[in-house]
Design a protein around this motif. Structure first.
Motif, PDB file in Angstrom:
ATOM      1  N   THR A  78       0.746  -1.339   0.004  1.00  0.00           N
ATOM      2  CA  THR A  78       0.125   0.023   0.017  1.00  0.00           C
ATOM      3  C   THR A  78       0.970   1.330  -0.047  1.00  0.00           C
ATOM      4  O   THR A  78       1.972   1.111   0.357  1.00  0.00           O
ATOM      5  N   SER A  79       0.571   2.337  -0.427  1.00  0.00           N
ATOM      6  CA  SER A  79       1.161   3.562  -0.679  1.00  0.00           C
ATOM      7  C   SER A  79       1.158   4.295   1.049  1.00  0.00           C
ATOM      8  O   SER A  79       0.343   3.997   1.732  1.00  0.00           O
ATOM      9  N   VAL A  80       2.221   4.775   1.306  1.00  0.00           N
ATOM     10  CA  VAL A  80       2.722   5.579   2.721  1.00  0.00           C
ATOM     11  C   VAL A  80       3.158   6.926   2.397  1.00  0.00           C
ATOM     12  O   VAL A  80       4.140   7.043   1.450  1.00  0.00           O
TER      13      VAL A  80
ATOM     14  N   ALA B   1       1.312   0.296 -19.933  1.00  0.00           N
ATOM     15  CA  ALA B   1       2.344  -0.436 -19.302  1.00  0.00           C
ATOM     16  C   ALA B   1       2.052  -0.591 -17.892  1.00  0.00           C
ATOM     17  O   ALA B   1       1.738   0.395 -17.379  1.00  0.00           O
ATOM     18  N   ASP B   2       2.356  -1.660 -17.285  1.00  0.00           N
ATOM     19  CA  ASP B   2       2.140  -1.883 -15.815  1.00  0.00           C
ATOM     20  C   ASP B   2       3.080  -1.510 -14.982  1.00  0.00           C
ATOM     21  O   ASP B   2       4.209  -1.375 -15.393  1.00  0.00           O
ATOM     22  N   ILE B   3       2.630  -0.945 -13.976  1.00  0.00           N
ATOM     23  CA  ILE B   3       3.697  -0.634 -13.102  1.00  0.00           C
ATOM     24  C   ILE B   3       3.483  -1.505 -11.527  1.00  0.00           C
ATOM     25  O   ILE B   3       2.426  -1.683 -10.908  1.00  0.00           O
ATOM     26  N   THR B   4       4.464  -2.162 -11.413  1.00  0.00           N
ATOM     27  CA  THR B   4       4.439  -3.200 -10.236  1.00  0.00           C
ATOM     28  C   THR B   4       4.963  -2.779  -9.091  1.00  0.00           C
ATOM     29  O   THR B   4       4.933  -3.499  -7.857  1.00  0.00           O
ATOM     30  N   ALA B   5       5.811  -1.696  -9.068  1.00  0.00           N
ATOM     31  CA  ALA B   5       6.362  -1.168  -7.737  1.00  0.00           C
ATOM     32  C   ALA B   5       5.437  -0.788  -6.566  1.00  0.00           C
ATOM     33  O   ALA B   5       4.396  -0.261  -7.037  1.00  0.00           O
ATOM     34  N   ARG B   6       5.768  -0.658  -5.442  1.00  0.00           N
ATOM     35  CA  ARG B   6       4.965  -0.010  -4.473  1.00  0.00           C
ATOM     36  C   ARG B   6       5.646   1.305  -4.209  1.00  0.00           C
ATOM     37  O   ARG B   6       6.645   1.829  -4.732  1.00  0.00           O
TER      38      ARG B   6
ATOM     39  N   ASP C  15      -8.275  14.707  -3.840  1.00  0.00           N
ATOM     40  CA  ASP C  15      -8.369  13.253  -4.098  1.00  0.00           C
ATOM     41  C   ASP C  15      -6.904  12.538  -4.146  1.00  0.00           C
ATOM     42  O   ASP C  15      -6.966  11.428  -3.726  1.00  0.00           O
ATOM     43  N   LEU C  16      -6.014  13.327  -4.636  1.00  0.00           N
ATOM     44  CA  LEU C  16      -4.497  12.815  -4.533  1.00  0.00           C
ATOM     45  C   LEU C  16      -4.131  12.661  -3.158  1.00  0.00           C
ATOM     46  O   LEU C  16      -3.384  11.571  -2.489  1.00  0.00           O
ATOM     47  N   TYR C  17      -4.365  13.454  -2.271  1.00  0.00           N
ATOM     48  CA  TYR C  17      -3.983  13.474  -1.206  1.00  0.00           C
ATOM     49  C   TYR C  17      -4.770  12.409   0.023  1.00  0.00           C
ATOM     50  O   TYR C  17      -3.970  11.545   0.668  1.00  0.00           O
ATOM     51  N   PHE C  18      -5.957  12.147  -0.470  1.00  0.00           N
ATOM     52  CA  PHE C  18      -6.793  10.915   0.032  1.00  0.00           C
ATOM     53  C   PHE C  18      -6.090   9.703  -0.304  1.00  0.00           C
ATOM     54  O   PHE C  18      -5.977   8.956   0.557  1.00  0.00           O
ATOM     55  N   ARG C  19      -5.490   9.661  -1.565  1.00  0.00           N
ATOM     56  CA  ARG C  19      -5.028   8.345  -2.013  1.00  0.00           C
ATOM     57  C   ARG C  19      -3.657   8.121  -1.170  1.00  0.00           C
ATOM     58  O   ARG C  19      -3.500   6.866  -0.946  1.00  0.00           O
ATOM     59  N   ILE C  20      -2.734   9.084  -1.236  1.00  0.00           N
ATOM     60  CA  ILE C  20      -1.374   9.051  -0.598  1.00  0.00           C
ATOM     61  C   ILE C  20      -1.279   8.907   0.801  1.00  0.00           C
ATOM     62  O   ILE C  20      -0.456   8.427   1.428  1.00  0.00           O
ATOM     63  N   SER C  21      -2.338   9.297   1.431  1.00  0.00           N
ATOM     64  CA  SER C  21      -2.194   9.583   2.783  1.00  0.00           C
ATOM     65  C   SER C  21      -3.260   8.413   3.736  1.00  0.00           C
ATOM     66  O   SER C  21      -3.489   8.630   4.695  1.00  0.00           O
ATOM     67  N   ALA C  22      -3.436   7.332   3.038  1.00  0.00           N
ATOM     68  CA  ALA C  22      -4.333   6.410   3.531  1.00  0.00           C
ATOM     69  C   ALA C  22      -3.662   5.905   4.994  1.00  0.00           C
ATOM     70  O   ALA C  22      -4.041   5.498   5.956  1.00  0.00           O
ATOM     71  N   VAL C  23      -2.283   5.775   4.489  1.00  0.00           N
ATOM     72  CA  VAL C  23      -1.405   5.327   5.583  1.00  0.00           C
ATOM     73  C   VAL C  23      -0.372   6.522   5.744  1.00  0.00           C
ATOM     74  O   VAL C  23       0.409   6.771   4.843  1.00  0.00           O
ATOM     75  N   SER C  24      -0.247   7.424   6.698  1.00  0.00           N
ATOM     76  CA  SER C  24       0.367   8.553   6.806  1.00  0.00           C
ATOM     77  C   SER C  24       1.223   8.503   8.330  1.00  0.00           C
ATOM     78  O   SER C  24       0.705   8.362   9.267  1.00  0.00           O
ATOM     79  N   ILE C  25       2.621   8.706   8.058  1.00  0.00           N
ATOM     80  CA  ILE C  25       3.291   8.580   9.330  1.00  0.00           C
ATOM     81  C   ILE C  25       3.956   9.915   9.497  1.00  0.00           C
ATOM     82  O   ILE C  25       4.692  10.501   8.646  1.00  0.00           O
TER      83      ILE C  25
END
Length: 198
Positions: free
Chosen positions: A33-35, A139-144, A165-175
């Motif tokens: 997942t994105s962090v 093309a597929d992206i397989t990286a995290r 909407d981008l902030y919502f996506r990238i901050s689902a896990v926020s440290i």
């Protein structure tokens, strides 16, 4: 900084706030997942990104500064391109994101991206696919993905400078990475570490 050096250093950080960051990083390291790592400039976001990636199966780590490359070149640099896509494109290029394979792409200072590139990034995160320049097939992206941002990113969202909407996506896990002035117990171990490394 080699992984062994990084893990040696974090094992000697005694401040409770650093221990809390370490626990959070270890908890999400293995998740696909994105962090988002956020905090003041100089708080150590690059360091913790290396710890997170080094603790995960998503290796190697590709560290890309969002302010390091002129925006006119970002798409070709990141997404790749097909021969003839633009003047000087004399061969196909897979782009850095595909070269990352199953590793980790760390987009450092994500809040420096323009709204135009934010829209493109949102599409990639949602679909894990890109269109290399001049190519009609995805093309597929397989990286995290890992991201870092300055502590003002929420203000930028409120001002419309960063897509909500981008902030919502990238901050689902926020440290949150606290600045060193709030981790005073770490100062001496850090000082000893860097003096020994000289």
């Amino acid at each position: 900084m080699p992984n062994a050096t990084i893990f040696s250093l974090i094992s000697n950080l005694p401040d409770p706030k650093s221990l809390a960051v370490k626990a959070a990083v270890e908890k999400v390291a293995g998740l696909d997942t994105s962090v988002l790592l956020w905090g003041e400039t100089g708080s150590g976001k690059d360091f913790w990104a290396a710890v997170l990636a080094g603790s995960s199966p998503f290796q190697p780590l590709l560290n890309l500064g969002c302010g390091d490359v002129p925006e006119t070149l970002l798409e070709s640099e990141w997404f790749g391109y097909q021969k003839g896509a633009f003047s000087g494109a004399d061969r196909d290029s897979p782009g850095k994101w595909r070269q990352a394979g199953n590793g980790t792409i760390f987009l450092n200072q994500i809040d420096l991206l323009s709204l135009h590139m934010q829209a493109k990034l949102l599409r990639v995160i949602e679909r894990k696919k890109i269109f290399p320049l001049g190519c009609s097939q995805e093309a597929d992206i397989t990286a995290r993905f890992l991201f870092s941002a300055d502590s003002t990113i929420e203000e930028k969202v409120r001002r419309g400078e960063f897509r909500s909407d981008l902030y919502f996506r990238i901050s689902a896990v926020s440290i949150f990475i606290p600045p060193l002035r709030e981790r005073k117990k770490d100062i001496l171990p850090l000082l000893n570490h860097f003096c020994a490394a000289r």
